[in-house]
Design an enzyme around this catalytic site. Structure first.
Site, PDB file in Angstrom:
ATOM      1  N   LYS A  41      28.357  48.283  29.523  1.00 43.45           N
ATOM      2  CA  LYS A  41      29.304  49.120  30.262  1.00 43.45           C
ATOM      3  C   LYS A  41      30.722  48.574  30.080  1.00 43.45           C
ATOM      4  CE  LYS A  41      28.920  46.482  34.572  1.00 43.45           C
ATOM      5  NZ  LYS A  41      28.717  46.552  36.029  1.00 43.45           N
ATOM      6  N   TYR A 274      61.501  37.557  35.093  1.00 51.04           N
ATOM      7  CA  TYR A 274      61.957  38.285  36.276  1.00 51.04           C
ATOM      8  C   TYR A 274      61.919  37.417  37.525  1.00 51.04           C
ATOM      9  CZ  TYR A 274      61.468  42.570  33.517  1.00 51.04           C
ATOM     10  OH  TYR A 274      61.590  43.552  32.560  1.00 51.04           O
TER      11      TYR A 274
END
Length: 382
Positions: A41, A274
């Protein structure tokens, strides 16, 4: 997915030889009569579902497992036509008829799902293969014990009418990664009770199963007819507190490799990324790594994520941005284009996915699964 030389920016190297060896190691932990379902999956936990499914089947897996029907149908479309595939996360209106035509085994957890799959069987004129899922205590998908008699009874009626074949009975653990947790014994008791009810009512399942990766590794009493290893197949320990990958005889399959895009010298007191959460303590060299949270690098690992550049482990300096992050090279002379190894098996002293999980306060499952689509998967030992 590619086998051509990838861009220098980054690649996720997938060692199919390691995956096959892991499948064989997991098979050796269960009795010969017990089948193995390779769970692929979420694009095989980020490793590439089609290539990993084929490698797992080559190594002896009898079944494949996916969450959504669309994942299972994609495997069929890729030419994996002979293996049994169980898919379990259905929602109303999903393509039951396509699943029947593709020969999927489809999980049914409630009456709405049984009604939809029965209607699809009528429309296609073919019986559906279904597996009834029991909620034995996880509290997610699955049928509650109080509703089990109705679901079993209606499934048997549909089977008598030639609309379905009940091929399996199954459940899922909540805390198998914590050996000794009281819920494990409780869930096994509930599962055995629900199995007993269904079988006495007339269900003759091909397979009964509850064991995920940690249960495959540590709970032989939970193996029943089939085990469903997921993360362990990719060489990541499902229970780091119990044992490392090496302790379980497993080898990590994915290595995440980037390159240093830019190296520059900056003075002390220079802000980095940042918010300037990192300021250089003195004159130093900075290396720019062109991977960011858009590629799956967890922003929560800002200031902590480890990277092997040269022969030293560096840490993310400042915030991880969308497409890039910075490491402080401490004045070392590193050439642009040098390799930046974020994680791998650890053979070269590089970090592992578990190291990144600890840096980001998460689990290694998430680290490998979240690596984004713009990072090409490059297969070795295929």
């Amino acid at each position: 997915m590619t086998e051509t030389p990838p861009p220098r920016r980054a690649r996720a190297e997938i060692d199919l030889g390691a995956l096959r060896a892991n499948v064989r190691t997991l098979r050796a932990r269960v009795a010969p009569r017990v089948q193995l379902m390779a769970v692929v999956k979420a694009d095989a936990y980020g490793h590439g579902a089609v290539r990993c499914a084929r490698a797992a089947l080559e190594a002896g897996a009898e079944w494949l497992g996916t969450a959504t029907p669309h994942e299972a149908l994609a495997l069929r479309a890729a030419g994996i036509t002979d293996a049994r595939i169980l898919c379990w996360l259905w929602t109303p209106g999903d393509p039951w008829a396509d699943g029947i035509e593709a020969g999927l085994d489809m999980a049914v957890s409630g009456m709405w799902a049984l009604r939809e799959v029965v209607q699809a069987a009528r429309e296609t004129g073919r019986p559906a293969r279904i597996q009834l899922k029991a909620d034995t205590g996880l509290g997610r998908n699955g049928c509650q014990p109080a509703d089990w008699p109705e679901l079993v009874g209606e499934a048997l009626k549909a089977q008598k009418d030639g609309l379905v074949t009940v091929t399996g009975l199954w459940s899922h653990f909540a805390c198998a990664d914590e050996p000794g947790h009281p819920s494990i014994a409780s869930q096994l008791d509930v599962f055995r009770s629900m199995l007993d009810y269904a079988e006495k009512a007339g269900v003759e399942p091909e397979v009964r199963h509850i064991a995920n990766s940690p249960a495959t590794l540590t709970l032989p009493e939970a193996h029943f007819d089939l085990v469903r290893p997921g993360i362990a197949m990719y060489g990541v320990s499902p229970s780091p507190e119990v044992g490392t990958s090496a302790d379980f005889g497993l080898r990590p399959v994915m290595s995440l490799i980037g390159s240093v895009a830019l190296v520059k010298q900056v003075p002390g007191g220079h802000g980095v990324s940042y918010g300037h959460h990192y300021v250089t303590p003195s004159e130093t060299t900075l290396g720019l790594i062109p991977l960011g949270y858009a590629d799956g690098i967890p922003r929560h690992a800002s200031g902590r994520g480890p990277v092997l550049v040269g022969d030293r482990i560096r840490r993310v300096a400042g915030r991880v941005a969308m497409d890039q992050f910075v490491v402080d090279l401490g004045g070392d002379a590193v050439e642009s284009g040098a390799e930046a190894l974020l994680f791998g098996p650890g053979d070269r002293g590089e970090p592992t996915a578990e190291d990144w999980a600890q840096a980001a306060d998460t689990i290694a499952y998430e680290i490998v699964t979240r690596i984004g689509a713009r990072v090409p998967r490059v297969y070795v030992n295929g």
